[in-house]
Design a protein around this motif. Structure first.
Motif, PDB file in Angstrom:
ATOM      1  N   LEU A  60      87.027  47.286  20.952  1.00 42.18           N
ATOM      2  CA  LEU A  60      86.431  47.353  22.284  1.00 42.18           C
ATOM      3  C   LEU A  60      85.412  46.247  22.529  1.00 42.18           C
ATOM      4  O   LEU A  60      84.967  46.064  23.656  1.00 42.18           O
ATOM      5  CB  LEU A  60      85.749  48.708  22.487  1.00 42.18           C
ATOM      6  N   GLY A 106      90.912  42.414  22.890  1.00 43.67           N
ATOM      7  CA  GLY A 106      90.327  43.007  21.696  1.00 43.67           C
ATOM      8  C   GLY A 106      91.299  43.024  20.540  1.00 43.67           C
ATOM      9  O   GLY A 106      90.939  42.710  19.394  1.00 43.67           O
ATOM     10  N   LEU A 127      90.907  43.503  28.779  1.00 39.70           N
ATOM     11  CA  LEU A 127      89.931  43.721  27.715  1.00 39.70           C
ATOM     12  C   LEU A 127      90.589  44.334  26.482  1.00 39.70           C
ATOM     13  O   LEU A 127      90.251  43.981  25.348  1.00 39.70           O
ATOM     14  CB  LEU A 127      88.803  44.629  28.219  1.00 39.70           C
ATOM     15  N   ALA A 128      91.525  45.256  26.701  1.00 34.18           N
ATOM     16  CA  ALA A 128      92.190  45.902  25.574  1.00 34.18           C
ATOM     17  C   ALA A 128      93.046  44.912  24.785  1.00 34.18           C
ATOM     18  O   ALA A 128      92.984  44.851  23.548  1.00 34.18           O
ATOM     19  CB  ALA A 128      93.045  47.070  26.067  1.00 34.18           C
ATOM     20  N   ALA A 182      78.124  46.472  18.168  1.00 32.75           N
ATOM     21  CA  ALA A 182      79.548  46.758  17.989  1.00 32.75           C
ATOM     22  C   ALA A 182      79.921  46.785  16.509  1.00 32.75           C
ATOM     23  O   ALA A 182      80.690  47.652  16.067  1.00 32.75           O
ATOM     24  CB  ALA A 182      80.388  45.723  18.724  1.00 32.75           C
ATOM     25  N   SER A 205      88.004  51.207  14.583  1.00 29.24           N
ATOM     26  CA  SER A 205      88.755  50.961  15.812  1.00 29.24           C
ATOM     27  C   SER A 205      87.850  50.610  16.983  1.00 29.24           C
ATOM     28  O   SER A 205      88.300  50.004  17.967  1.00 29.24           O
ATOM     29  CB  SER A 205      89.593  52.190  16.168  1.00 29.24           C
ATOM     30  N   LEU A 206      86.566  50.967  16.889  1.00 30.47           N
ATOM     31  CA  LEU A 206      85.630  50.622  17.962  1.00 30.47           C
ATOM     32  C   LEU A 206      85.442  49.116  18.090  1.00 30.47           C
ATOM     33  O   LEU A 206      85.042  48.626  19.145  1.00 30.47           O
ATOM     34  CB  LEU A 206      84.280  51.296  17.722  1.00 30.47           C
ATOM     35  N   LEU A 245      90.601  46.607  32.471  1.00 32.05           N
ATOM     36  CA  LEU A 245      90.800  47.289  31.187  1.00 32.05           C
ATOM     37  C   LEU A 245      91.992  46.746  30.394  1.00 32.05           C
ATOM     38  O   LEU A 245      91.894  46.566  29.176  1.00 32.05           O
ATOM     39  CB  LEU A 245      90.957  48.796  31.415  1.00 32.05           C
TER      40      LEU A 245
END
Length: 215
Positions: free
Chosen positions: A188, A23, A19-20, A174, A184-185, A16
């Protein structure tokens, strides 16, 4: 042939932080492009290549490491960006230039004569974009270059078109969620997209051919 998808799915939780951060980096690069050249013009695409491709190459090298060796982390991401940013430019410039040429031909397609170059450049850009989802991995992890790189990437598209089509589907979903629900999605999306591209590439491409993995 080893299925790399389970490793990619596990990484959606175990990696995570990677990935964060990825992004944020990728979306920041895209935001810079939009701020300087809003819209989908040829120059905006070329600027995207310059700003996004180096980051994407580092991210793909990291997701390759996750699905092949179960080794990731934020520190690895930054090391890979620093190490592979030139490789990212070398790969990204091919679909970028082809897409830019296709847009120029589109703007000139008022006459019947221009439909031929528009069709050629459009098909070439679509194939290059689909092949690029594997080309980044083949460049930074397998060490392929030039003609060998793109022929191999196109071969993977022909052998398993579900890989690039699946990646494109995730990107489209996405973007739709980012536009209709919350921008904000979009933060991700880059990490899972890169994981899916890496898993698909190395599921199809025989790992015994990866001479770069044994350095």
């Amino acid at each position: 042939m080893t299925d790399r998808l389970p490793a990619a799915l596990r990484a959606l939780w175990h990696e995570l932080p990677l990935l964060a951060v990825s992004g944020v980096l990728v979306c920041t690069a895209f935001a810079a492009v939009v701020a300087v050249l809003p819209g989908m013009g040829p120059f905006a695409i070329l600027l995207s290549v310059l700003l996004v491709s180096p980051v994407w190459a580092g991210l793909v090298a990291s997701t390759d490491s996750v699905v092949l060796r179960d080794a990731g982390g934020v520190a690895l991401l930054f090391r890979n960006i620093r190490r592979y940013w030139r490789h990212g430019l070398a790969v990204g410039i091919v679909p970028g230039v082809l897409a830019a040429v296709a847009l120029v031909n589109w703007s000139l397609a008022g006459s019947t004569v221009m439909l031929v170059p528009l069709g050629i450049s459009g098909c070439a850009s679509v194939l290059a974009v689909l092949a690029s989802f594997s080309a980044f991995s083949l460049r930074v992890t397998a060490g392929l270059r030039g003609k060998e790189l793109w022929l191999t990437a196109l071969t993977l598209v022909a052998r398993s078109p579900w890989i690039p089509l699946g990646v494109v589907s995730v990107v489209v979903v996405a973007m739709l969620l980012g536009v209709s629900v919350a921008a904000s999605l979009l933060l991700l999306a880059p990490g899972p997209v890169a994981l899916l591209a890496s898993a698909g590439t190395w599921t199809v491409y025989r790992t015994e051919n990866l001479h770069a993995l044994h350095r």
